[in-house]
Design an enzyme around this catalytic site. Structure first.
Site, PDB file in Angstrom:
ATOM      1  N   ARG A  15       0.730  -1.215  -0.147  1.00  0.00           N
ATOM      2  CA  ARG A  15       0.331  -0.085   0.024  1.00  0.00           C
ATOM      3  C   ARG A  15       1.055   1.356   0.255  1.00  0.00           C
ATOM      4  NH1 ARG A  15      -3.980  -1.823   5.222  1.00  0.00           N
ATOM      5  NH2 ARG A  15      -2.149  -2.635   6.201  1.00  0.00           N
ATOM      6  N   LYS A  75       1.356   1.889   7.052  1.00  0.00           N
ATOM      7  CA  LYS A  75       1.783   1.336   8.406  1.00  0.00           C
ATOM      8  C   LYS A  75       2.621   1.813   9.405  1.00  0.00           C
ATOM      9  CE  LYS A  75       0.457  -2.143   9.421  1.00  0.00           C
ATOM     10  NZ  LYS A  75      -0.555  -2.394  10.446  1.00  0.00           N
ATOM     11  N   TYR A  94      -1.577   4.500  11.158  1.00  0.00           N
ATOM     12  CA  TYR A  94      -1.672   3.514  11.567  1.00  0.00           C
ATOM     13  C   TYR A  94      -0.086   3.690  12.574  1.00  0.00           C
ATOM     14  CZ  TYR A  94      -5.889   2.252   8.909  1.00  0.00           C
ATOM     15  OH  TYR A  94      -6.827   1.738   8.609  1.00  0.00           O
ATOM     16  N   HIS A  96      -1.081   1.655  16.574  1.00  0.00           N
ATOM     17  CA  HIS A  96      -1.279   0.504  16.665  1.00  0.00           C
ATOM     18  C   HIS A  96      -0.382   0.164  18.435  1.00  0.00           C
ATOM     19  CE1 HIS A  96      -4.063  -1.115  14.298  1.00  0.00           C
ATOM     20  NE2 HIS A  96      -3.016  -1.322  13.239  1.00  0.00           N
ATOM     21  N   GLU A 118      -5.912   4.983  13.457  1.00  0.00           N
ATOM     22  CA  GLU A 118      -6.799   3.730  13.884  1.00  0.00           C
ATOM     23  C   GLU A 118      -7.720   4.253  15.443  1.00  0.00           C
ATOM     24  OE1 GLU A 118      -3.168   2.901  16.336  1.00  0.00           O
ATOM     25  OE2 GLU A 118      -3.550   3.259  14.298  1.00  0.00           O
ATOM     26  N   SER A 134     -10.610  -3.120   7.894  1.00  0.00           N
ATOM     27  CA  SER A 134     -11.315  -3.446   9.036  1.00  0.00           C
ATOM     28  C   SER A 134     -12.208  -4.715   7.932  1.00  0.00           C
ATOM     29  CB  SER A 134     -12.199  -3.106  10.237  1.00  0.00           C
ATOM     30  OG  SER A 134     -11.118  -2.574  10.886  1.00  0.00           O
ATOM     31  N   SER A 220     -21.652 -13.779  24.769  1.00  0.00           N
ATOM     32  CA  SER A 220     -20.223 -14.354  24.439  1.00  0.00           C
ATOM     33  C   SER A 220     -20.265 -14.674  26.220  1.00  0.00           C
ATOM     34  CB  SER A 220     -18.866 -13.608  24.552  1.00  0.00           C
ATOM     35  OG  SER A 220     -17.955 -14.192  24.672  1.00  0.00           O
ATOM     36  N   VAL A 239     -11.679  -8.909  17.360  1.00  0.00           N
ATOM     37  CA  VAL A 239     -12.193  -7.835  18.694  1.00  0.00           C
ATOM     38  C   VAL A 239     -11.445  -7.090  18.134  1.00  0.00           C
ATOM     39  CG1 VAL A 239     -13.160 -10.243  20.498  1.00  0.00           C
ATOM     40  CG2 VAL A 239     -10.735  -9.405  20.575  1.00  0.00           C
ATOM     41  N   LEU A 240     -12.199  -5.858  19.803  1.00  0.00           N
ATOM     42  CA  LEU A 240     -11.773  -4.549  19.366  1.00  0.00           C
ATOM     43  C   LEU A 240     -11.647  -3.794  20.317  1.00  0.00           C
ATOM     44  CD1 LEU A 240      -9.298  -1.982  18.026  1.00  0.00           C
ATOM     45  CD2 LEU A 240     -11.902  -1.767  16.537  1.00  0.00           C
ATOM     46  N   VAL A 267      -7.505 -11.274  13.117  1.00  0.00           N
ATOM     47  CA  VAL A 267      -7.464 -10.064  12.772  1.00  0.00           C
ATOM     48  C   VAL A 267      -6.566  -8.999  13.931  1.00  0.00           C
ATOM     49  CG1 VAL A 267      -8.028  -8.147  11.733  1.00  0.00           C
ATOM     50  CG2 VAL A 267      -9.517 -11.255  11.031  1.00  0.00           C
ATOM     51  N   ALA A 268      -7.100  -9.338  15.092  1.00  0.00           N
ATOM     52  CA  ALA A 268      -6.539  -8.399  16.233  1.00  0.00           C
ATOM     53  C   ALA A 268      -5.081  -8.130  16.544  1.00  0.00           C
ATOM     54  CB  ALA A 268      -7.866  -8.944  17.389  1.00  0.00           C
ATOM     55  N   ASP A 270      -2.428  -6.823  15.389  1.00  0.00           N
ATOM     56  CA  ASP A 270      -1.760  -6.017  15.270  1.00  0.00           C
ATOM     57  C   ASP A 270      -1.898  -4.932  16.936  1.00  0.00           C
ATOM     58  OD1 ASP A 270      -1.233  -4.945  12.695  1.00  0.00           O
ATOM     59  OD2 ASP A 270      -3.020  -4.702  12.353  1.00  0.00           O
ATOM     60  N   ALA A 299       0.015  -9.131  10.244  1.00  0.00           N
ATOM     61  CA  ALA A 299      -0.517  -8.436  10.713  1.00  0.00           C
ATOM     62  C   ALA A 299      -0.959  -6.859   9.715  1.00  0.00           C
ATOM     63  CB  ALA A 299       0.714  -7.666  11.925  1.00  0.00           C
TER      64      ALA A 299
END
Length: 379
Positions: A15, A75, A94, A96, A118, A134, A220, A239-240, A267-268, A270, A299
């Site tokens: 990217r 990134k 981003y 993180h 983010e 996402s 849950s 989850v985030l 996917v979490a 990062d 990641a």
């Protein structure tokens, strides 16, 4: 303002921070843009495309970081890039930071101002600069998971959607937010049996209305999580917690009890990952196996589809990039509380509370950090 766009150097990241179209928007407003040669190759944009948009092409990243007032990336800056940041410079990308203390410390030491895509918010409580990626990552999680289920990839050898007379694979999605909803859409579209776990009843109601009987929605709890993880062929961790380290929902002992050849897609990752056995992987070496369970923990998943991802990301980030360039960083932040929420680091001060809590560091309110007296004391 002089805006710089370096080539992304994270492994297999294709990217780019600004498309030629975005560069054109900036130059039409009187701003200058410098782009590292080859930065847009991954999205099919060559140096001439950027030059036509009135960007200056430079040979290397050192030139970009040395000259630019604002660096626009995708990134988080890698160690070599962090070493090139300097005091007073603006980084928009981003980050993180919560699970990454080394990056946090080096960005604090740089004296730069760092705004994280983010943690920028909107009027609805959403994360508009995280949403497009996402969406991509949620959809890709099912593609990746389906492939990992193949026997040649170490999986159980099940076809995600099955065939007439043979049951489809059971897919469990942990979290019904943007990533989860897009994963559900793809999994149902491929014919999988899909269950989602979430603790937000409004989210579960929304998903139930959208997908009807094609989706099993469950609240849950410890018991429901254990039961569904053990029954699943594919588990997607979606989850985030904004700006914070992801909660570890699936422990090591539970992973040991999962079906051999089942797949975890985190996917979490990062934000540290939501499976205890997760560790970051890359597109060139995306999986590993723990206790006969295949783990896919790339990641930067959207980096595999850079054309889609970059244009989707620029659609969301461009208004903020323009505001920062037009007004300057401090005025832009003070004029927009949602952009202010994206401020993670400002000239040696940590302004993101979740990161401070995760790393045991001192937190400074963003408005306090922007006050001249606070900056003078910090320096």
């Amino acid at each position: 303002m002089l805006i710089g766009v370096p080539t992304e150097i994270k492994v297999a990241e294709r990217r780019v921070g600004l498309t030629p179209t975005s560069v054109r928007e900036l130059t039409l407003r009187g701003h200058a843009v410098i782009v590292q040669s080859g930065a847009g190759i991954g999205i099919g944009a060559n140096d001439q495309d950027y030059a036509t948009a009135r960007a200056k092409i430079v040979a290397d990243a050192e030139s970009v970081f040395a000259e630019a007032e604002m660096i626009v990336k995708v990134k988080e800056p890698q160690a070599v890039e962090r070493a090139m940041l300097h005091s007073g410079q603006l980084l928009f990308t981003y980050l993180h930071l919560a699970p990454d203390s080394a990056q946090t410390q080096e960005l604090l030491a740089s004296g730069a101002t760092c705004i994280a895509y983010e943690t920028v918010t909107d009027n609805k409580g959403g994360l508009p600069l995280l949403t497009p990626m996402s969406q991509v990552a949620g959809r890709m999680s099912i593609q990746a998971g389906a492939r990992c289920l193949e026997a040649v990839q170490g999986g159980s050898g099940r076809l995600l959607g099955g065939v007439p007379g043979v049951a489809a694979a059971r897919t469990l999605v942990l979290g019904g937010g943007v990533v989860g909803e897009n994963a559900i859409e793809m999994a149902i579209g491929m014919g999988a049996q899909v269950t989602v776990l979430d603790r937000n009843l409004e989210v579960l109601n929304r998903l139930a209305r959208r997908f009807g009987n094609s989706l099993v929605t469950m609240y849950s709890t410890g018991a429901s999580l254990e039961e569904e993880v053990l029954a699943a062929d594919l588990v997607v961790g979606a989850v985030l917690v904004k700006g914070a380290t992801a909660p570890k929902l699936v422990g090591r002992e539970l992973v040991k009890r999962m079906k051999p050849g089942s797949v975890l897609v985190d996917v979490a990752i990062d934000q540290g990952g939501c499976f205890a056995t997760s560790r970051p992987t890359t597109h060139t070496d995306p999986t590993y196996v723990v206790d006969d369970v295949v783990h896919y923990c790339v990641a930067n998943m959207p980096g595999a589809v850079p054309q889609t991802s970059t244009y989707a990301l620029n659609n969301a980030t461009l208004p903020f990039t323009l505001a920062l360039a037009d007004k300057g960083v401090e005025r832009a932040l003070l004029d927009d509380e949602h952009l202010l929420n994206g401020l993670n680091i400002h000239r040696g001060l940590l302004t993101q509370q979740e990161v401070a809590e995760a790393q045991g560091l001192r937190y400074v309110n963003p408005l306090t950090a922007l006050a001249p007296a606070t900056l003078a004391a910090a320096q």
